[in-house]
Design an enzyme around this catalytic site. Structure first.
Site, PDB file in Angstrom:
ATOM      1  N   THR A 163      87.369   9.896  86.299  1.00 38.46           N
ATOM      2  CA  THR A 163      86.959   8.545  85.900  1.00 38.46           C
ATOM      3  C   THR A 163      85.544   8.228  86.348  1.00 38.46           C
ATOM      4  OG1 THR A 163      89.211   7.744  85.888  1.00 38.46           O
ATOM      5  CG2 THR A 163      87.521   6.093  86.267  1.00 38.46           C
ATOM      6  N   SER A 168      91.177  15.248  86.273  1.00 40.06           N
ATOM      7  CA  SER A 168      91.764  16.037  87.368  1.00 40.06           C
ATOM      8  C   SER A 168      93.179  16.520  87.052  1.00 40.06           C
ATOM      9  CB  SER A 168      91.719  15.277  88.684  1.00 40.06           C
ATOM     10  OG  SER A 168      92.671  14.265  88.737  1.00 40.06           O
ATOM     11  N   THR A 223      90.782  11.060  90.461  1.00 42.27           N
ATOM     12  CA  THR A 223      91.575  10.648  91.625  1.00 42.27           C
ATOM     13  C   THR A 223      93.009  11.178  91.610  1.00 42.27           C
ATOM     14  OG1 THR A 223      92.198   8.584  90.543  1.00 42.27           O
ATOM     15  CG2 THR A 223      90.238   8.542  91.965  1.00 42.27           C
TER      16      THR A 223
HETATM   17  N1  ASP Z   1      92.919  10.485  85.294  1.00 41.95           N
HETATM   18  C1  ASP Z   1      91.745  10.438  86.116  1.00 41.95           C
HETATM   19  C2  ASP Z   1      91.605  11.762  86.835  1.00 41.95           C
HETATM   20  O1  ASP Z   1      92.261  11.990  87.820  1.00 41.95           O
HETATM   21  C3  ASP Z   1      91.871   9.331  87.055  1.00 41.95           C
HETATM   22  C4  ASP Z   1      90.668   9.131  87.911  1.00 41.95           C
HETATM   23  O2  ASP Z   1      89.731   9.870  87.957  1.00 41.95           O
HETATM   24  O3  ASP Z   1      90.718   8.146  88.647  1.00 41.95           O
HETATM   25  O4  ASP Z   1      90.831  12.558  86.447  1.00 41.95           O
END
Ligand code: ASP
Length: 329
Positions: free
Chosen positions: A15, A57, A89
């Site tokens: 993100t 991720s 995340t």
């Molecule tokens: N779906 C995203 C990821 O983990 C969420 C984020 O980056 O906060 O790549």
């Protein structure tokens, strides 16, 4: 601290890096690189950005973790005073732990991300990156191993977890809290470094297949039997202090008997695995007696990475997860 510091900034996606929505899609794809704007960089710190990966991720694989660890090692070998990794995340806590297995952190290594993408109101990425750069520039952080800096808090790799699926204050360390914080471009440490390092004595690219099972009411041995031929080892997020249903326990003992290490963790976010309090089928006492491994306070996803990278490097499960004194590792 010496006057000018040099920080490697490695982007992997997530993100924090997403491009603005396009005409044909309003959804985040979690790709793209992130180079903080010049005015986001703290005074006295030179930042050297590079893209290692460009992934949401959820797409991260053990091979990607190996690639990232190699990139971090290259930055350290190049003489950086610290390294910051930006990351999605969802699996960030696993990546920071994998870096703890694979990277000798002679300098601070800090992972961060964002819950709000750059084009939303109140994006948290720029502040998180700035705080991560400040933390990575402070040599006092090196003995803590890789850390997560998020919302100005500093968390160690072994304890940190994503606690909330959507809020900007998404990360916590349920067992002990943050070890420090960043304020006014300064790192303040509150607690000492972890008592043990997680660094593996040797490392190889990942080759071992490690499954992960989650115990719950009515989960029986069929889930373990179903994956038995596809895995080299299994990690179990067990109930409470290390318990599973009698049927699942019997299936896990069969797996272990077939030479596939079984590692018990707890599905509780905090607390110890016991060694001799409960008895009977599926109890911690019986599972230990049958030769299953216990992973101490490690979460199931992190224990899985420890098994996966450790066994890939030829380290026996007995050495990766210390046996029956009740402490695990
Ligand atoms: N779906 C995203 C990821 O983990 C969420 C984020 O980056 O906060 O790549």
């Amino acid at each position: 601290m010496p006057s000018r510091r040099s920080i490697g900034l490695i982007a992997t996606g997530g993100t924090i890096s997403v491009a603005p929505p396009s005409a044909d899609s309003q959804q985040h794809q979690g790709v793209g690189a992130l180079t903080p704007r010049q005015d986001d960089r703290p005074e006295g710190i030179d930042v050297f950005p590079r893209d290692a990966l460009s992934l949401s991720s959820r797409r991260m694989t053990p091979d990607d973790l190996w690639t990232l660890a190699s990139a971090v090692n290259e930055e350290i070998a190049a003489g950086r005073d610290g390294v910051v990794v930006t990351h999605g995340t969802d699996t960030l806590e696993e990546t920071v732990y994998a870096l703890g297995l694979l990277v000798d952190t002679r300098v601070p290594v800090v992972v961060t991300g964002a819950m709000r993408s750059p084009h939303l109101a109140g994006p948290d990425g720029p502040a998180n990156v700035r705080a991560a750069i400040v933390a990575a520039a402070d040599p006092k952080l090196a003995p803590y191993g890789p850390t997560v800096v998020f919302q100005d808090e500093v968390h160690v790799a072994r304890l940190v977890t994503k606690m909330h699926s959507a809020r900007v204050a998404a990360f916590g360390s349920p067992a002990a809290g943050p070890v420090g914080f960043v304020a006014e471009d300064r790192l303040e440490l509150l607690l000492g470094p972890p008592p043990e390092t997680d660094l593996l004595p040797r490392a190889s690219p990942p080759t071992t297949r490690v499954g992960l099972l989650h115990a719950a009411t009515g989960i029986d041995g069929s889930v373990a039997d179903a994956i038995a031929s596809d895995v080299d080892a299994v990690v179990v997020a067990a109930l409470g202090a290390g318990h599973v249903s009698p049927s699942l326990g019997a299936a896990l003992v069969r797996l272990a008997g077939a030479g596939k290490p079984v590692v018990i963790t707890s599905r509780c976010p905090d607390g110890a695995l016991l060694s001799h309090t409960y008895g009977g089928a599926g109890s911690e006492t019986e599972l230990r007696r049958a030769g299953l491994h216990f992973a101490g306070t490690l979460s199931a996803p992190k224990a899985r990475l420890r098994a996966l990278f450790g066994m890939s490097a030829g380290i026996p499960a007995d050495e990766l997860f210390h046996p029956a004194d009740g402490a695990g590792r």
